[in-house]
Design a protein around this motif. Structure first.
Motif, short mmCIF file in Angstrom:
data_model
loop_
_atom_site.label_atom_id
_atom_site.label_comp_id
_atom_site.label_asym_id
_atom_site.label_seq_id
_atom_site.Cartn_x
_atom_site.Cartn_y
_atom_site.Cartn_z
N ILE A 49 0.90 -1.15 0.00
CA ILE A 49 0.00 0.00 0.00
C ILE A 49 0.94 1.21 0.00
O ILE A 49 2.06 1.12 0.49
CB ILE A 49 -0.91 0.01 1.26
CG1 ILE A 49 -1.86 -1.18 1.28
CG2 ILE A 49 -1.69 1.31 1.41
CD1 ILE A 49 -3.03 -1.12 0.32
N ALA A 50 0.50 2.34 -0.50
CA ALA A 50 1.38 3.52 -0.55
C ALA A 50 2.09 3.72 0.79
O ALA A 50 1.46 3.75 1.84
CB ALA A 50 0.57 4.76 -0.92
N ALA A 115 -13.53 0.19 -6.09
CA ALA A 115 -13.61 0.98 -4.86
C ALA A 115 -15.02 1.54 -4.67
O ALA A 115 -15.58 1.46 -3.56
CB ALA A 115 -12.58 2.11 -4.90
N ALA A 116 -15.64 2.06 -5.74
CA ALA A 116 -16.99 2.61 -5.65
C ALA A 116 -18.01 1.53 -5.30
O ALA A 116 -19.02 1.82 -4.65
CB ALA A 116 -17.37 3.29 -6.97
N ILE A 123 -4.25 -4.65 -1.43
CA ILE A 123 -2.90 -4.37 -1.94
C ILE A 123 -3.09 -3.35 -3.05
O ILE A 123 -4.02 -3.48 -3.86
CB ILE A 123 -2.22 -5.65 -2.50
CG1 ILE A 123 -1.97 -6.68 -1.42
CG2 ILE A 123 -0.95 -5.31 -3.27
CD1 ILE A 123 -0.73 -6.47 -0.59
N ASP A 124 -2.22 -2.35 -3.10
CA ASP A 124 -2.36 -1.32 -4.13
C ASP A 124 -0.98 -0.71 -4.34
O ASP A 124 -0.49 0.03 -3.49
CB ASP A 124 -3.35 -0.25 -3.66
CG ASP A 124 -3.77 0.69 -4.76
OD1 ASP A 124 -3.31 0.54 -5.91
OD2 ASP A 124 -4.57 1.61 -4.46
N TYR A 135 -5.08 -5.64 -5.42
CA TYR A 135 -5.78 -6.87 -5.09
C TYR A 135 -7.11 -6.50 -4.46
O TYR A 135 -7.17 -5.64 -3.59
CB TYR A 135 -5.03 -7.67 -4.02
CG TYR A 135 -3.77 -8.37 -4.40
CD1 TYR A 135 -2.89 -7.88 -5.35
CD2 TYR A 135 -3.41 -9.55 -3.74
CE1 TYR A 135 -1.71 -8.54 -5.64
CE2 TYR A 135 -2.24 -10.21 -4.03
CZ TYR A 135 -1.39 -9.69 -4.98
OH TYR A 135 -0.21 -10.34 -5.27
N THR A 136 -8.16 -7.20 -4.90
CA THR A 136 -9.46 -7.05 -4.26
C THR A 136 -9.76 -8.32 -3.47
O THR A 136 -9.35 -9.42 -3.84
CB THR A 136 -10.56 -6.76 -5.30
OG1 THR A 136 -10.46 -7.69 -6.38
CG2 THR A 136 -10.43 -5.34 -5.84
N ASP A 137 -10.46 -8.14 -2.37
CA ASP A 137 -10.74 -9.24 -1.44
C ASP A 137 -12.10 -9.86 -1.75
O ASP A 137 -13.13 -9.24 -1.51
CB ASP A 137 -10.70 -8.73 -0.01
CG ASP A 137 -10.80 -9.83 1.02
OD1 ASP A 137 -11.12 -10.99 0.66
OD2 ASP A 137 -10.58 -9.53 2.22
#
Length: 169
Positions: A49-50, A115-116, A123-124, A135-137
């Motif tokens: 993540i950032a 996200a919306a 993870i980004d 990554y999307t959960d």
């Protein structure tokens, strides 16, 4: 909640596993799954993540058009990988599938839509001018994560170097 316009299954690229020992996992895939040739990335550091990073041992191989990835978490912000593994003993566990996104614009659109829609992004990051990924959960609905990845031309050139293994009959 808006449904994303691009299915996370379009552009299917990869099946990924986490392991407690990438060397042993490679040997088992060679012996039991007949995947003999792998590219190894030892101690690679990625952005989780950032502002946060983790270190991983990674092995990659293609079987036909499908890429296999083995991931051994080593340290840092690696909980997304480590949480799927037992504390003791050797293990290989399915972790995620990956979707190759063809353009940076489509990548941005999909990330915004996920996200919306309220899909958790765990993870980004980006990889040294080679790729952007998130990554999307989907563990609650599908039992695993989905990695969404876009490669730069340089990143695609690196992926062309991943060993190609024939499909075993």
């Amino acid at each position: 909640m808006k449904t994303p316009s691009l299915s996370p299954f379009s552009g299917f690229l990869q099946i990924a596993y986490v392991t407690t020992d990438v060397d042993e996992a490679i040997e088992r895939f060679r012996r039991e799954q007949k995947v003999p040739t792998w590219a190894r990335l030892q101690g690679i550091e990625i952005e989780s993540i950032a502002g946060r990073r983790c270190k991983l041992n990674i092995a990659l191989a293609f079987v036909g058009a499908v890429q296999l990835e083995l991931i051994e978490p080593l340290c840092g912000d690696d909980r997304v990988y480590r949480d799927a593994l037992p504390r003791d003993g050797f293990a290989i566990r399915h972790h995620h599938i990956a979707q190759l996104i063809e353009s940076e614009a489509a990548f941005e659109t999909q990330r915004e839509e996920m996200a919306a829609a309220g899909v958790p992004i765990v993870i980004d990051g980006q990889s040294h001018g080679a790729a952007r990924y998130f990554y999307t959960d989907h563990r609650g609905t599908l039992g695993h994560y989905i990695e969404h990845i876009w490669y730069t031309p340089a990143g695609l050139a690196v992926m062309e170097q991943v060993p190609r293994n024939g499909v075993v009959q």
